[in-house]
Motif scaffolding. Structure first.
Motif, PDB file in Angstrom:
ATOM      1  N   GLY A  86      24.159 -19.435 -49.091  1.00  0.00           N
ATOM      2  CA  GLY A  86      23.874 -18.705 -49.467  1.00  0.00           C
ATOM      3  C   GLY A  86      25.218 -17.869 -49.814  1.00  0.00           C
ATOM      4  N   THR A  87      25.006 -16.859 -50.529  1.00  0.00           N
ATOM      5  CA  THR A  87      26.224 -15.686 -50.619  1.00  0.00           C
ATOM      6  C   THR A  87      27.093 -15.626 -49.100  1.00  0.00           C
ATOM      7  OG1 THR A  87      24.573 -14.240 -52.696  1.00  0.00           O
ATOM      8  CG2 THR A  87      27.001 -12.741 -51.261  1.00  0.00           C
ATOM      9  N   THR A  88      26.654 -14.980 -48.221  1.00  0.00           N
ATOM     10  CA  THR A  88      27.086 -14.803 -47.128  1.00  0.00           C
ATOM     11  C   THR A  88      27.844 -16.436 -46.646  1.00  0.00           C
ATOM     12  OG1 THR A  88      25.807 -13.328 -46.368  1.00  0.00           O
ATOM     13  CG2 THR A  88      26.956 -15.070 -44.756  1.00  0.00           C
ATOM     14  N   HIS A 115      29.360  -5.335 -49.413  1.00  0.00           N
ATOM     15  CA  HIS A 115      28.023  -5.451 -48.202  1.00  0.00           C
ATOM     16  C   HIS A 115      29.068  -6.114 -47.031  1.00  0.00           C
ATOM     17  CE1 HIS A 115      24.943  -7.928 -46.495  1.00  0.00           C
ATOM     18  NE2 HIS A 115      24.012  -7.381 -47.125  1.00  0.00           N
ATOM     19  N   SER A 117      28.652  -8.984 -45.774  1.00  0.00           N
ATOM     20  CA  SER A 117      29.084 -10.036 -46.484  1.00  0.00           C
ATOM     21  C   SER A 117      30.257 -10.524 -47.323  1.00  0.00           C
ATOM     22  CB  SER A 117      28.111 -10.705 -47.557  1.00  0.00           C
ATOM     23  OG  SER A 117      27.011 -10.761 -46.367  1.00  0.00           O
ATOM     24  N   THR A 163      32.286  -6.237 -55.330  1.00  0.00           N
ATOM     25  CA  THR A 163      30.794  -6.886 -55.841  1.00  0.00           C
ATOM     26  C   THR A 163      30.368  -6.799 -57.330  1.00  0.00           C
ATOM     27  OG1 THR A 163      28.382  -6.607 -55.272  1.00  0.00           O
ATOM     28  CG2 THR A 163      29.721  -4.818 -55.466  1.00  0.00           C
ATOM     29  N   GLN A 165      27.632  -5.861 -58.341  1.00  0.00           N
ATOM     30  CA  GLN A 165      26.958  -4.212 -58.272  1.00  0.00           C
ATOM     31  C   GLN A 165      26.102  -3.982 -56.973  1.00  0.00           C
ATOM     32  OE1 GLN A 165      23.469  -4.912 -60.698  1.00  0.00           O
ATOM     33  NE2 GLN A 165      22.463  -3.535 -59.443  1.00  0.00           N
ATOM     34  N   ASN A 167      24.681  -3.002 -53.784  1.00  0.00           N
ATOM     35  CA  ASN A 167      23.361  -2.965 -53.152  1.00  0.00           C
ATOM     36  C   ASN A 167      22.601  -1.645 -52.740  1.00  0.00           C
ATOM     37  OD1 ASN A 167      25.421  -3.225 -51.014  1.00  0.00           O
ATOM     38  ND2 ASN A 167      23.376  -4.056 -49.574  1.00  0.00           N
ATOM     39  N   ASP A 192      31.538 -10.903 -56.106  1.00  0.00           N
ATOM     40  CA  ASP A 192      30.070 -10.945 -54.645  1.00  0.00           C
ATOM     41  C   ASP A 192      28.844 -10.648 -55.699  1.00  0.00           C
ATOM     42  OD1 ASP A 192      27.644 -10.694 -53.963  1.00  0.00           O
ATOM     43  OD2 ASP A 192      28.181  -9.545 -52.293  1.00  0.00           O
ATOM     44  N   ALA A 194      26.154 -11.302 -55.484  1.00  0.00           N
ATOM     45  CA  ALA A 194      24.316 -11.145 -54.718  1.00  0.00           C
ATOM     46  C   ALA A 194      23.583 -10.254 -55.603  1.00  0.00           C
ATOM     47  CB  ALA A 194      24.463 -10.765 -53.571  1.00  0.00           C
ATOM     48  N   GLN A 195      23.455  -9.153 -56.067  1.00  0.00           N
ATOM     49  CA  GLN A 195      22.787  -8.396 -56.641  1.00  0.00           C
ATOM     50  C   GLN A 195      22.480  -8.537 -58.476  1.00  0.00           C
ATOM     51  OE1 GLN A 195      20.065  -6.477 -55.551  1.00  0.00           O
ATOM     52  NE2 GLN A 195      21.020  -6.485 -52.727  1.00  0.00           N
ATOM     53  N   SER A 215      23.380 -15.936 -54.939  1.00  0.00           N
ATOM     54  CA  SER A 215      22.038 -16.629 -53.587  1.00  0.00           C
ATOM     55  C   SER A 215      20.614 -17.327 -54.355  1.00  0.00           C
ATOM     56  CB  SER A 215      22.325 -15.450 -52.247  1.00  0.00           C
ATOM     57  OG  SER A 215      22.328 -14.853 -51.737  1.00  0.00           O
ATOM     58  N   HIS A 217      17.843 -16.817 -53.541  1.00  0.00           N
ATOM     59  CA  HIS A 217      16.727 -15.775 -52.785  1.00  0.00           C
ATOM     60  C   HIS A 217      15.828 -14.341 -53.331  1.00  0.00           C
ATOM     61  CE1 HIS A 217      17.748 -13.294 -50.247  1.00  0.00           C
ATOM     62  NE2 HIS A 217      19.488 -13.829 -50.130  1.00  0.00           N
ATOM     63  N   LYS A 218      17.033 -14.273 -54.356  1.00  0.00           N
ATOM     64  CA  LYS A 218      17.000 -12.385 -54.620  1.00  0.00           C
ATOM     65  C   LYS A 218      17.308 -13.352 -56.211  1.00  0.00           C
ATOM     66  CE  LYS A 218      20.414 -10.750 -51.706  1.00  0.00           C
ATOM     67  NZ  LYS A 218      19.728  -9.369 -50.564  1.00  0.00           N
TER      68      LYS A 218
HETATM   69  C1  LIG Z   1      25.441  -7.444 -52.367  1.00  0.00           C
HETATM   70  C2  LIG Z   1      25.408  -8.432 -51.244  1.00  0.00           C
HETATM   71  N1  LIG Z   1      26.751  -8.846 -51.254  1.00  0.00           N
HETATM   72  C3  LIG Z   1      25.611 -10.330 -50.330  1.00  0.00           C
HETATM   73  C4  LIG Z   1      24.758 -10.479 -49.332  1.00  0.00           C
HETATM   74  C5  LIG Z   1      24.058 -11.398 -48.575  1.00  0.00           C
HETATM   75  O1  LIG Z   1      23.317 -12.229 -49.415  1.00  0.00           O
HETATM   76  P1  LIG Z   1      23.128 -13.551 -48.371  1.00  0.00           P
HETATM   77  O2  LIG Z   1      22.012 -12.358 -46.901  1.00  0.00           O
HETATM   78  O3  LIG Z   1      21.541 -13.871 -49.098  1.00  0.00           O
HETATM   79  O4  LIG Z   1      23.806 -14.567 -47.757  1.00  0.00           O
HETATM   80  C6  LIG Z   1      23.593  -9.616 -50.238  1.00  0.00           C
HETATM   81  C7  LIG Z   1      22.367  -9.662 -49.644  1.00  0.00           C
HETATM   82  O5  LIG Z   1      21.428  -8.073 -49.632  1.00  0.00           O
HETATM   83  C8  LIG Z   1      24.215  -8.820 -50.904  1.00  0.00           C
HETATM   84  O6  LIG Z   1      22.780  -7.589 -51.165  1.00  0.00           O
END
Ligand SMILES: Cc1ncc(COP(=O)(O)O)c(C=O)c1O
Length: 397
Positions: A86-88, A115, A117, A163, A165, A167, A192, A194-195, A215, A217-218
């Protein structure tokens, strides 16, 4: 657009649910669920190993998704696509691997809206390598302070991590501007996604970013799968992150020769069915079209903002420029109480700090309520949310 609910079985089983937490994780369309089930039922085997038809077919499907991801985000080559959890994990991979090329007193710039992460892996490098992390401030309207960036970046800066965008705020950052400033001093840029990836068209080549992560799943895909895009010349010189099977050309007790990227970064049996599921999720997004998706999100966001601002005591952290994610607080009422009571009414929103504690501190709020849209949401979800919120506030005030 409201028709999109029909592609998501969860809404058939739970027609009363108002799901407004896609920023945490998106629901899955039938094409992803059925596609993964078909893969497991008809062709499943481990990849890159067997000389029999199932393994060859699984390998072919796995590799095709790498090509698909590359095209989806505008990468030049599928070798630049690494599958992660995933992103993390993707950010941790870069921090561990690229981080080994850094030295004491090198600098990394991370924005205040990140985030955790995209913050903690870099803070960890402060402790382990001795790099200095500097924080790119956010202005009161949620926009990054690009003047600060220009003034504080220097040849010591090796990486800028921001990021695409937020979150929390739902605001997109100016990726092209960040890249331009960073590259002017030779620093690399990690975005990043993820969003951003689920709401807007991504083009890593046009933006000239060095690393891009997201990721599955998003973006309506399964959990346990994510993507790291990296420019080939960077990935090529970065050391492996994990060690094990399927990432080596040859092994002896005296010498190890790693495979080239992407295999060098994919030790062990990867999440094969999840990669296949990610491919179906990308097909789904592309069948709707990213421009159409962004338009849908922006229309809903505008509709929500208009209704929210009519409620007494609402203070927005987001703004009219927010893209499918809106966070707010309500004067004198606990966000947690609101979230809990909305949940009891079948309205799913996120409350808390959304893994962005420094941003909440910067904005002077303890926690916030976040509404985040998916393609399946429509105006009627907003109406139901507003109705439920008004009822909850009548009880709490
Ligand atoms: C901006 C952003 N970065 C990173 C993450 C981490 O993503 P993941 O939990 O899928 O690794 C999220 C998760 O909400 C996020 O919104």
């Amino acid at each position: 657009m409201s028709d999109f609910k029909k592609y998501f079985p969860i809404f058939k089983q739970n027609s009363n649910i108002v799901y407004l937490d896609s920023g945490a994780s998106a629901q899955k369309p039938s094409c992803v669920l059925d596609g993964m089930s078909k893969f497991y039922s008809e062709t499943y085997a481990n990849i890159h190993r067997g000389l029999y038809a199932f393994s060859e077919k699984s390998t072919e499907m796995y590799d095709e998704v790498r090509e698909k991801v590359a095209k989806f985000i505008g990468a030049n080559s599928s070798s630049e696509i690494i599958f992660t959890k995933g992103t993390t994990e993707a950010i941790n991979l870069v921090a561990s691997s690229f981080g080994r090329l850094l030295k004491t007193d090198d600098e990394i710039i991370v924005s205040e809206v990140e985030h955790h992460s995209n913050l903690l892996p870099w803070k960890n490098l402060e402790e382990t390598v001795g790099v200095k992390v500097k924080y790119l401030p956010v202005l009161n309207d949620g926009v990054l302070d690009y003047d600060w960036l220009k003034q504080n970046i220097s040849e010591k800066t090796k990486l800028v991590c921001v990021t695409g965008q937020s979150n929390v705020l739902g605001l997109k950052n100016d990726v092209k501007k960040i890249v331009e400033v960073a590259h002017s001093v030779g620093a690399k840029v990690l975005i990043d996604g993820a969003q951003l990836t689920v709401h807007s068209k991504v083009d890593v080549s046009l933006w000239n970013v060095d690393f891009y992560v997201f990721s599955g799943h998003k973006i309506y895909g399964p959990t346990g799968i994510g993507v790291l895009y990296g420019k080939y010349e960077l990935l090529d010189v970065m050391p492996p992150y994990q060690f094990g099977g399927d990432m080596v050309e040859s092994v002896s007790f005296d010498d190890v020769v790693f495979k080239p990227v992407p295999s060098k970064f994919e030790a062990g049996t990867p999440p094969i069915a999840e990669v296949v599921g990610l491919g179906y999720a990308i097909d789904f997004l592309q069948s709707v079209g990213m421009d159409e998706i962004e338009k849908h999100g922006r229309v809903l966001t505008e509709y929500l903002l208009e209704k929210l601002l009519k409620i007494d005591g609402v203070k927005l952290l987001s703004s009219k420029d927010s893209n499918s994610i809106v966070s707010f607080v309500i004067d004198g009422v606990s966000s947690f109480d609101i979230g809990l009571m909305l949940g009891q009414k079948g309205v799913c929103v996120r409350v808390g700090k959304h893994c962005a504690e420094p941003l909440h501190k910067r904005l002077g709020v303890e926690s916030s309520i976040r509404v985040s849209f998916g393609i399946y949401n429509d105006e009627s979800d907003v109406d139901k949310f507003i109705e439920a919120l008004n009822k909850v506030l009548n009880m709490l005030r």
